[in-house]
Design an enzyme around this catalytic site. Structure first.
Site, PDB file in Angstrom:
ATOM      1  N   TRP A  81       0.745  -1.212   0.048  1.00  0.00           N
ATOM      2  CA  TRP A  81       0.033   0.207  -0.081  1.00  0.00           C
ATOM      3  C   TRP A  81       0.840   1.362   0.192  1.00  0.00           C
ATOM      4  CZ3 TRP A  81      -2.201   2.484   4.878  1.00  0.00           C
ATOM      5  CH2 TRP A  81      -3.003   3.647   4.309  1.00  0.00           C
ATOM      6  N   ASP A  84       0.459  -4.951   9.651  1.00  0.00           N
ATOM      7  CA  ASP A  84      -0.598  -4.104   9.258  1.00  0.00           C
ATOM      8  C   ASP A  84      -1.696  -4.949   9.095  1.00  0.00           C
ATOM      9  OD1 ASP A  84      -1.179  -1.699   6.560  1.00  0.00           O
ATOM     10  OD2 ASP A  84      -2.555  -2.552   7.937  1.00  0.00           O
ATOM     11  N   LYS A 131     -12.771  -1.712   7.637  1.00  0.00           N
ATOM     12  CA  LYS A 131     -13.518  -2.561   6.820  1.00  0.00           C
ATOM     13  C   LYS A 131     -14.050  -3.564   7.396  1.00  0.00           C
ATOM     14  CE  LYS A 131      -9.994  -1.034   3.667  1.00  0.00           C
ATOM     15  NZ  LYS A 131      -8.796  -0.080   4.291  1.00  0.00           N
TER      16      LYS A 131
END
Lengths: 413, 404
Positions: free
Chosen positions: B138, B214, B250
């Site tokens: 990312w 992460d 999410k």
């Protein structure tokens, strides 16, 4: 198995003085104890005062099926930034009309200070490779200096602000210090209801200061954490910003809506940038956006929605203005009552400043020893420089507080 | 003249530009496979039913105080969030050497972690400590570490585009040999699958590399909270000290309330206490104290048994839909006889898939077929629905057969 810790060299950070003070207060079992060092606006019942309007709007938002949970833009909700920009500068501000104002929703007041400082460190006055100094008032909010340093500004200086003897702003010393500031210094200025002293500049002072700022090419970074709570009128409280904008000056401003909307936990802040030209707006905006991405990516939505809803609806706006006036008036009433009690007791020292100021904060002028006496013997907890949050004083404890201050000043300590 | 006269325009963020272009596209067949959030089969955002329920509970609760949260966050949230990552029975939790810092989403957790590590890891203020991130990763991983002051961001091999699979050999070799000792190792928790975890664990230990996970998709990736937490729990069970940046954007669909937690696992409580004391200062000078709404919502959900079960069900609903789209896309491509291998579509987990399409093929898809995806060939599976999957499969087929 690792045989040593990756964290072994990390020293313990000593407890924040505010944290220590609050802990001492919580452990104190005396029935008359009062915590005068808090940051929230307390009501007559000693609890955090929540605007009924905020409560109402939160419920409305909670039951609105059209409001989703999608990511907001990195720079925040446009309806929020637009309205709080109008609130700060006045809808008809030349700067707004000419589209040279950038507004960024931030995570609270400190988030605005942090973002603004990060922006300045990288992009302010690139031609002179600027790296400071940034000036703050003496005294100022305790986290302010640490935040500037965390943002990479190592050269932080203080200008003299509080005149402890006269209990007003030390305008001549302030001017002297800023006249000697290096060109292009950034100067943090409390627009109203200075934290922690409550002492503010007069309109005359602001005008005189504007000349110094212009001639030394100093960049103002206003602090406006409780617009409306000082003079009871948001337009009046923002007068310094509007005046400087009308003079064509560039400046930044950190705003918070914690106190004026009872939205402490929601972290609603805003960074305002008034620019000289519209042509630099998009570039500065793009850099602010980039910085936000590695700070918090996007701000939170609930608090901003409440503020935007209120400010965007004429009926709610009127209701809010009334409520704010009420909050400010209560501060003034408490100050009046405290002044009267202190006078009646024959308390030595100057106390006029109590009613010459507005807003939550006030400096009692008590020294460190007297402050310690109050904590130990009277169970009253003040900030270290003798400043208090007047909203923590109410009908129940007013006598006790006044008496305690009297004792602190007259007892052999 | 403005004091900001010489400020250059920052480079636009690719994914935002993609979304903007998609919005302006008037073609009725258009499909947005660049979106970074869950979508239902009707291509709508989805507010989890349990979230609606808990929101109501919170707004009607008169007893809730309205003060600032503590600097490190809502205690119930920090505790329950770390428990979710490490497991109720985690010995590290029982040994009281786990702490959480409530942050502004996953990004905030990465930020706070990075700021801490730059100040206190590997000597004081050692901005020269190498940070390893996967290729690809990312983009913001780079941004956060660079902004925190790290000067040496390097990559380790992870994904092989030609082969459309894990660069297993390369990954292990990098861990064994190439990575400098005492460096930071950034890994995506849900992507580190079992055998990789096992092998990488040994290398990391041997070479004193500090793992920073992460975790943005726990529960969302496979449908199982435990399965998605396997890598993190394995490392902790092997005695590693770790950071884990958790996002609840999410798996709770709470993109707008910025709910994140930085879980810190230390060797003992004493080390943990010192770390958390420094974290307080970092938080205080960034956002003072974190926002209450999202954290409260998550905490109530995780600590109330019926709501917890309901949440797990909601998460599984999302995960199952994504898994279904993966299976169907692969089946359709294989059915069309699209050249190349497509196993990676079902082997990869989480919201995204690296298709292996090259930039020219991507350009074709966007311009000619109005199917929007990242230049890297990355697609968001949530953008696929039962209504558009045939069109997307056919478009990919066309791209692969027409363009080389």
């Amino acid at each position: 198995m690792t045989t040593h810790s990756a964290f072994i060299d990390t020293p313990t950070l000593p407890l924040n003085p505010e944290t220590k003070l609050l802990a001492a207060f919580k452990n104190d079992t005396h029935p008359d104890k009062v915590y005068l060092a808090g940051r929230e606006y307390l009501g007559e019942d000693g609890q955090i005062s929540v605007l009924p309007l905020t409560w109402k709007i939160k419920q409305q938002i909670g039951s609105d099926p059209t409001l989703g949970t999608e990511y907001p833009p990195g720079l925040g909700l446009p309806e929020f930034t637009r309205r709080v920009t109008d609130l700060a500068l006045g809808k008809d501000s030349q700067a707004i009309v000419e589209n040279r104002v950038l507004g960024v929703q931030t995570v609270g007041f400190m988030g605005a200070v942090r973002l603004g400082t990060e922006l300045l460190r990288r992009w302010y006055n690139r031609s002179v490779a600027w790296s400071g100094p940034v000036y703050v008032a003496l005294p100022c909010h305790d986290s302010l200096v640490d935040t500037l340093k965390a943002a990479g500004i190592l050269d932080v200086r203080q200008y003299r602000y509080w005149n402890a003897e006269q209990r007003v702003v030390s305008m001549d010393k302030l001017t002297e210090d800023l006249e000697q500031a290096p060109e292009h210094s950034v100067v943090m200025l409390s627009a109203s209801a200075h934290c922690p002293t409550g002492a503010d500049l007069s309109q005359q002072d602001w005008s005189a200061l504007a000349e110094v700022m212009a001639s030394r090419k100093l960049l103002p970074f206003f602090l406006l954490p409780a617009q409306g709570l000082c003079l009871g009128d948001p337009d009046q409280d923002a007068w310094p910003l509007r005046h400087y904008a009308s003079l064509g000056l560039e400046f930044l401003c950190a705003q918070s809506f914690s106190h004026s909307f009872s939205l402490y936990g929601e972290r609603v802040g805003h960074l305002l940038l008034v620019l000289k030209q519209n042509s630099v707006l998009l570039a500065v905006q793009s850099q602010a956006d980039s910085l936000v991405r590695s700070l918090w990516a996007r701000p939170t939505v609930l608090g901003a929605r409440v503020v935007a809803t209120v400010l965007g609806n004429p009926a709610y706006l009127a209701e809010w203005r009334d409520a704010i006036r009420g909050l400010a008036e209560r501060c003034l009433l408490i100050r009046e009552q405290l002044l009267e009690k202190l006078r009646l007791l024959g308390t030595p020292g100057r106390w006029d400043h109590l009613t010459q100021q507005g807003g939550l904060y006030c400096c009692t002028g008590l020294n460190a020893e007297q402050v310690r006496f109050l904590a130990r013997k009277r169970h009253l907890y003040l900030l270290p420089d003798g400043c208090v949050n007047v909203t923590a004083i109410n009908r129940q404890n007013l006598e006790y507080v006044a008496e305690s201050i009297y004792l602190a000043l007259t007892s052999a300590l | 003249m403005s004091v900001f006269s010489e400020v250059p325009q920052a480079a636009p963020v690719a994914v935002f530009k993609l979304t903007a272009d998609f919005r302006e596209d008037t073609d009725p067949r258009k499909v947005n496979l660049g979106v970074g959030a869950y979508r239902t089969d009707d291509c709508q955002p989805w507010v989890l039913p349990v979230v609606k329920k808990v929101e109501k509970i919170i707004v009607e609760d008169q007893s809730l105080n309205h003060e600032y949260l503590p600097i490190l966050g809502l205690p119930e949230f920090r505790c329950s969030a770390s428990k979710i990552a490490l497991g109720e029975e985690s010995p590290a939790i029982k040994e009281k050497r786990v702490g959480g810092v409530q942050c502004l989403g996953g990004t905030g957790a990465l930020k706070v972690g990075a700021e801490y590590l730059r100040r206190w890891y590997n000597g004081n203020n050692n901005t020269g400590t190498p940070v390893y991130v996967s290729t690809p990763t990312w983009e913001n991983h780079n941004g956060v570490f660079v902004d925190a002051g790290f000067q040496d961001i390097r990559t380790y091999r992870y994904w092989e585009p030609e082969k459309r699979g894990l660069a297993l050999g390369g990954f292990l070799a990098d861990l064994e040999v190439r990575l400098a000792e005492e460096s930071l190792f950034m890994a995506h928790a849900q992507l580190l699958c079992c055998h990789l975890t096992f092998a990488s664990g040994l290398s990391l230990q041997r070479r004193s590399l500090f793992p920073f996970f992460d975790s943005a998709y726990q529960g969302f990736a496979s449908g199982s909270l435990e399965k998605d937490a396997w890598a993190v729990r394995y490392f902790v069970s092997q005695g590693f000290e770790i950071f884990c940046a958790q996002s609840f954007s999410k798996n709770f669909g709470l993109y707008n309330e910025r709910v994140g937690n930085l879980t810190v696992v230390a060797n003992d409580g004493e080390n943990l206490a010192r770390v958390l004391s420094q974290m307080e200062k970092i938080v205080r000078t960034t956002w003072s104290n974190p926002p209450s709404q999202g954290a409260r919502l998550v905490a109530v959900t995780l600590t109330t048994p019926e709501l917890f079960e309901e949440w797990k069900g909601n998460v599984k609903t999302m995960a199952d839909r994504v898994l279904l789209m993966r299976a169907q896309l692969k089946a359709k491509l294989q059915g069309l006889g699209t050249p190349g291998t497509w196993d990676h579509i079902t082997q990869q987990i989480g919201m995204f898939s690296f298709t292996g399409l090259n930039p020219k093929q991507v350009e074709f898809l966007i311009k000619e077929k109005h199917v929007y995806l990242m230049a890297s060939g990355r697609i968001n599976m949530c953008g696929l629905t039962s209504k558009n999957i045939d069109y997307v499969a056919e478009s990919i087929h066309e791209a692969v057969t027409k363009i080389q």
